[in-house]
Design a protein around this motif. Sequence first.
Motif, PDB file in Angstrom:
ATOM      1  N   ASN A 176       0.829  -1.213   0.000  1.00  0.00           N
ATOM      2  CA  ASN A 176       0.000   0.000   0.000  1.00  0.00           C
ATOM      3  C   ASN A 176       0.856   1.253   0.000  1.00  0.00           C
ATOM      4  N   TRP A 177       1.922   1.228   0.826  1.00  0.00           N
ATOM      5  CA  TRP A 177       2.822   2.392   0.896  1.00  0.00           C
ATOM      6  C   TRP A 177       3.500   2.623  -0.448  1.00  0.00           C
ATOM      7  N   PHE A 178       4.000   1.553  -1.061  1.00  0.00           N
ATOM      8  CA  PHE A 178       4.701   1.701  -2.338  1.00  0.00           C
ATOM      9  C   PHE A 178       3.743   2.212  -3.415  1.00  0.00           C
ATOM     10  N   ASP A 179       2.521   1.715  -3.398  1.00  0.00           N
ATOM     11  CA  ASP A 179       1.513   2.163  -4.362  1.00  0.00           C
ATOM     12  C   ASP A 179       1.231   3.648  -4.174  1.00  0.00           C
ATOM     13  N   ASP A 180       1.075   4.077  -2.915  1.00  0.00           N
ATOM     14  CA  ASP A 180       0.818   5.490  -2.636  1.00  0.00           C
ATOM     15  C   ASP A 180       2.007   6.349  -3.037  1.00  0.00           C
ATOM     16  N   TRP A 181       3.212   5.840  -2.788  1.00  0.00           N
ATOM     17  CA  TRP A 181       4.422   6.597  -3.146  1.00  0.00           C
ATOM     18  C   TRP A 181       4.502   6.797  -4.658  1.00  0.00           C
ATOM     19  N   HIS A 183       1.988   6.853  -6.776  1.00  0.00           N
ATOM     20  CA  HIS A 183       0.974   7.835  -7.161  1.00  0.00           C
ATOM     21  C   HIS A 183       1.447   9.252  -6.836  1.00  0.00           C
ATOM     22  N   LEU A 184       2.120   9.412  -5.700  1.00  0.00           N
ATOM     23  CA  LEU A 184       2.569  10.737  -5.275  1.00  0.00           C
ATOM     24  C   LEU A 184       3.633  11.290  -6.210  1.00  0.00           C
ATOM     25  N   VAL A 185       4.660  10.519  -6.501  1.00  0.00           N
ATOM     26  CA  VAL A 185       5.771  11.034  -7.317  1.00  0.00           C
ATOM     27  C   VAL A 185       5.344  11.227  -8.770  1.00  0.00           C
ATOM     28  N   ARG A 186       4.310  10.488  -9.206  1.00  0.00           N
ATOM     29  CA  ARG A 186       3.828  10.651 -10.585  1.00  0.00           C
ATOM     30  C   ARG A 186       2.713  11.682 -10.693  1.00  0.00           C
ATOM     31  N   GLY A 187       2.360  12.300  -9.552  1.00  0.00           N
ATOM     32  CA  GLY A 187       1.324  13.323  -9.566  1.00  0.00           C
ATOM     33  C   GLY A 187      -0.056  12.795  -9.833  1.00  0.00           C
ATOM     34  N   LEU A 188      -0.312  11.538  -9.454  1.00  0.00           N
ATOM     35  CA  LEU A 188      -1.617  10.914  -9.696  1.00  0.00           C
ATOM     36  C   LEU A 188      -2.482  10.980  -8.447  1.00  0.00           C
ATOM     37  N   ALA A 193      -9.243   6.420  -6.445  1.00  0.00           N
ATOM     38  CA  ALA A 193      -9.956   7.612  -6.922  1.00  0.00           C
ATOM     39  C   ALA A 193     -10.339   7.486  -8.388  1.00  0.00           C
ATOM     40  N   GLU A 194      -9.604   6.635  -9.130  1.00  0.00           N
ATOM     41  CA  GLU A 194      -9.901   6.482 -10.550  1.00  0.00           C
ATOM     42  C   GLU A 194     -11.268   5.839 -10.798  1.00  0.00           C
ATOM     43  N   GLN A 195     -11.865   5.280  -9.756  1.00  0.00           N
ATOM     44  CA  GLN A 195     -13.193   4.694  -9.916  1.00  0.00           C
ATOM     45  C   GLN A 195     -14.263   5.761 -10.141  1.00  0.00           C
ATOM     46  N   TYR A 196     -13.931   7.015  -9.817  1.00  0.00           N
ATOM     47  CA  TYR A 196     -14.900   8.104  -9.946  1.00  0.00           C
ATOM     48  C   TYR A 196     -14.404   9.075 -11.006  1.00  0.00           C
ATOM     49  N   GLU A 197     -15.166   9.205 -12.057  1.00  0.00           N
ATOM     50  CA  GLU A 197     -14.774  10.035 -13.188  1.00  0.00           C
ATOM     51  C   GLU A 197     -15.837  11.094 -13.448  1.00  0.00           C
ATOM     52  N   VAL A 198     -15.382  12.329 -13.533  1.00  0.00           N
ATOM     53  CA  VAL A 198     -16.296  13.445 -13.781  1.00  0.00           C
ATOM     54  C   VAL A 198     -17.023  13.233 -15.106  1.00  0.00           C
ATOM     55  N   ASN A 414     -11.949  15.100  -3.171  1.00  0.00           N
ATOM     56  CA  ASN A 414     -10.942  15.759  -2.346  1.00  0.00           C
ATOM     57  C   ASN A 414      -9.548  15.662  -2.966  1.00  0.00           C
ATOM     58  N   ALA A 415      -9.317  14.603  -3.734  1.00  0.00           N
ATOM     59  CA  ALA A 415      -8.017  14.430  -4.384  1.00  0.00           C
ATOM     60  C   ALA A 415      -7.909  15.230  -5.684  1.00  0.00           C
ATOM     61  N   ASP A 416      -9.022  15.747  -6.161  1.00  0.00           N
ATOM     62  CA  ASP A 416      -9.054  16.496  -7.420  1.00  0.00           C
ATOM     63  C   ASP A 416      -8.767  17.970  -7.125  1.00  0.00           C
ATOM     64  N   THR A 417      -7.525  18.251  -6.748  1.00  0.00           N
ATOM     65  CA  THR A 417      -7.165  19.576  -6.245  1.00  0.00           C
ATOM     66  C   THR A 417      -7.055  20.604  -7.368  1.00  0.00           C
ATOM     67  N   THR A 418      -7.109  21.870  -6.971  1.00  0.00           N
ATOM     68  CA  THR A 418      -6.974  22.973  -7.914  1.00  0.00           C
ATOM     69  C   THR A 418      -5.865  23.902  -7.452  1.00  0.00           C
ATOM     70  N   ARG A 419      -5.453  24.737  -8.367  1.00  0.00           N
ATOM     71  CA  ARG A 419      -4.446  25.753  -8.050  1.00  0.00           C
ATOM     72  C   ARG A 419      -5.129  27.091  -7.791  1.00  0.00           C
ATOM     73  N   MET A 420      -4.347  28.055  -7.275  1.00  0.00           N
ATOM     74  CA  MET A 420      -4.881  29.399  -7.061  1.00  0.00           C
ATOM     75  C   MET A 420      -3.893  30.431  -7.577  1.00  0.00           C
ATOM     76  N   PRO A 421      -4.384  31.466  -8.291  1.00  0.00           N
ATOM     77  CA  PRO A 421      -3.477  32.465  -8.847  1.00  0.00           C
ATOM     78  C   PRO A 421      -2.721  33.230  -7.767  1.00  0.00           C
ATOM     79  N   TYR A 422      -1.532  33.612  -8.093  1.00  0.00           N
ATOM     80  CA  TYR A 422      -0.663  34.348  -7.167  1.00  0.00           C
ATOM     81  C   TYR A 422      -1.354  35.592  -6.603  1.00  0.00           C
TER      82      TYR A 422
END
Length: 579
Positions: A176-181, A183-188, A193-198, A414-422
Motif C-alpha cells: 500500500n505504501w509503495f503504491d501510494d508513493w 501515485h505521489l511522485v507521478r502526480g496521480l 480515486a480512478e473509480q470516480y470520473e467526472v 478531495n483528491a481532485d485539487t486545484t491551483r490558485m493564482p498568485y
Amino acid sequence: MSMTTPCTPPTPDPDAWQNWVNELDRHAQATVGQITGGISPVQAALVYLDWLGHLGTAPGKQLDLMKRFIEDAQATTERVLSPEDEVPADKRFKSEGWRRFPFNAWAEGFLLMQRAWDRATHDVPGVGHKTEETATFAARQWLDMMSPSNLPWLNPEVLQATAKEGGMNLVRGGQNWFDDWQHLVRGLPPSGAEQYEVGRNVAITPGKVVMRNDLIELIQYSPTTDKVHAEPILIVPAWIMKYYILDLQPQNSLVKYLVDQGHTVFMISWKNPTADDRDKGMDCYRELGVMAALDTINRIVPDRKVHGVGYCLGGTMLMIAAAAMGRAHDDRLATMTLFAAQGDFTEAGELLLFINDSEVSLIEAMMAEEGVLKGSQMAGTFQLLHSNDLIWSRVLKEYMLGQRGEPNDLMAWNADTTRMPYRMHSEYLRKLFLHNDLASGRYEVDGSPVWFTDIRMPAFAVGTVTDHVAPWKSVYKLHLLPIDLTFVLTSGGHNAGIVSEPGHPRRHYQIHHRPADEHYVDPDTWQATAPRVEGSWWPAWQTWLVEHSSGLVAPPRMGLPGGRKKALPDAPGDYVRVP
C-alpha cells in the motif's frame, strides 16, 4: 468599468534596481519555503522563544506544572496497576488490547505527557493568545507523531494482526505504501480515486454550459418538473476545490435534489488556473465570476431576482458581491445562503496559525516563482489541521494493518485539487485573513469600501460542528449583521456536513430563525437552546427557499436567447476536467 480591468497585470515599478532587489528577496524566501514545506522558520523560532522565555520567567507557573504533573503521574500509575474496563476518551486507545499491561502503561504514559504539554503551553503569563495556540498546535503535532499507536512494536492491534496473519498485514501495508508513493511522485490521485470520473459517475446531473469566459463556465441544469419556482438559484462554490462536491452521485447531489424540488439551478464552474492567470485578483473573481454569472442569468430568466448561494470561499465572495450590490442599489439578489462561509476572520480557527506576515511573505514568494499556489500545498495544510484523522489513523490502518479503505466519491473529489493564482491568493490572505478588511469596513470594491451593513436581503447560513476550515462560531458571526437570518448548525465537518442528503445516517442539526430586530444571542447559548432535529438540513433549507419565492412558473429556456456561434458543451463542461 471594464470587466477585464481587475484581471490586468499591475503596472511594473519603473525602478529597475528596486525590482532586482525585490526579486532577489523573493527568490531567497521561495528557496527557504521549498526547504521547510512552506513553514516560516523565523516565525516558528519567534513563537518558541516567546513561549519559552515567558515560561522561564514564571516560577509560579513552573511550580504549578510540577505539582500537577506529580499528581497526574500518581493517578496514572494507579490506573496502570489497577486497570479498569473504562475506555479511554482518546479514540486511538479504544481497542481492548490497550487495556492490558504493558500496553496500558504506554498509552497512559503518552496521555500523561499530552496533558502535561497542554498545561505547559496554556496560561503562561505574558504569552499572547495566538502564540499560545501556535505553541499548543506545534506540541500536539509532535506528540501525535510519537504516539505509541503509530509504532507497530508498541501497538497491540498491529502485534495481534501480525501474529494472526504471519506478518502478511505488514506485507500488504508495504505494498500500500509503495503504491501510494508511486501515485505521489507521478502526480496521480490516490489509489481508488480512478473509480470516480467526472461526467461518468460523478457530476452527472443533466445540464448545459450556457456561458464561458476566461475564469468560469456557467452551468444551467435541466428541469425535471413541469413547473419551477420563479426565482432561479446561483451557486458560487469555492475555487479552492472543484464545484462538483455539490453534484457528486445522484443520491447525494445537492444540485439534483434542488432540481427535483422544482428549482432552476445555475452553477459556477471555476477554471483551474495556470501560471498565465497569475494576475487574476479578488476583483477579477467577483467581476468575471459572480457578476458575470448574474448578468447571464438575468438574460435567460429576465425580470426575476436570484437566490445567491455561496460555499466556503465562494460564500465570502458572495458576501462581497452582495455588499457591493447593496451599496450600488442593485437589488437582483432575492436571498443569500452561505455554507460554511466566513466574513469575519478573527476567529477562523487553527488555519489562522498559518497566517501571519512572515508566513504570508513566504507563501507569496513561493507563488511568485510559479505564478500559482499548488493544490497539494493547500491540501497538506488542511491535513495538518486534523492530522490524527487524515494522516496517522491512515498510517495505522493502511500501512500497519494492511487494510485499504474503501474509496468513495468524496475522497475522489478531495483528491481532485486545484491551483490558485498568485495575485488572488495573496489578496485573500492579506485582505481577509491577515487584516480582516471585510469585517472592518476597509475592503474596497471599485475604489470604495464596502461593509456588511450594505447587505439587506434575508439570509440562511449553515455551520458544521467539527469544521476545521471555517469553525461554526466564526460562521455564527453573521448574527452581528442587522438582517433576517436563519442559522443551522449541523453535524459533520466542512465537507461531510454540507453533503448531508436526506437518508444519510446519524445526521442531525439545530435551527433557529432570528428576525432582524431580535437581540443578539451568543453562540454557546444558541447551541444550548436551539431545537435539535434528526436528519438532513436540506429539506429545511428548501422550505426556506420556497417561502422566499414568488410562486410556480414554466421552466425557463436552456441557455441564452439567440444561441451562440460556437457551441458550448453539456454539463459538467470543460473547465472541471482540467487537472
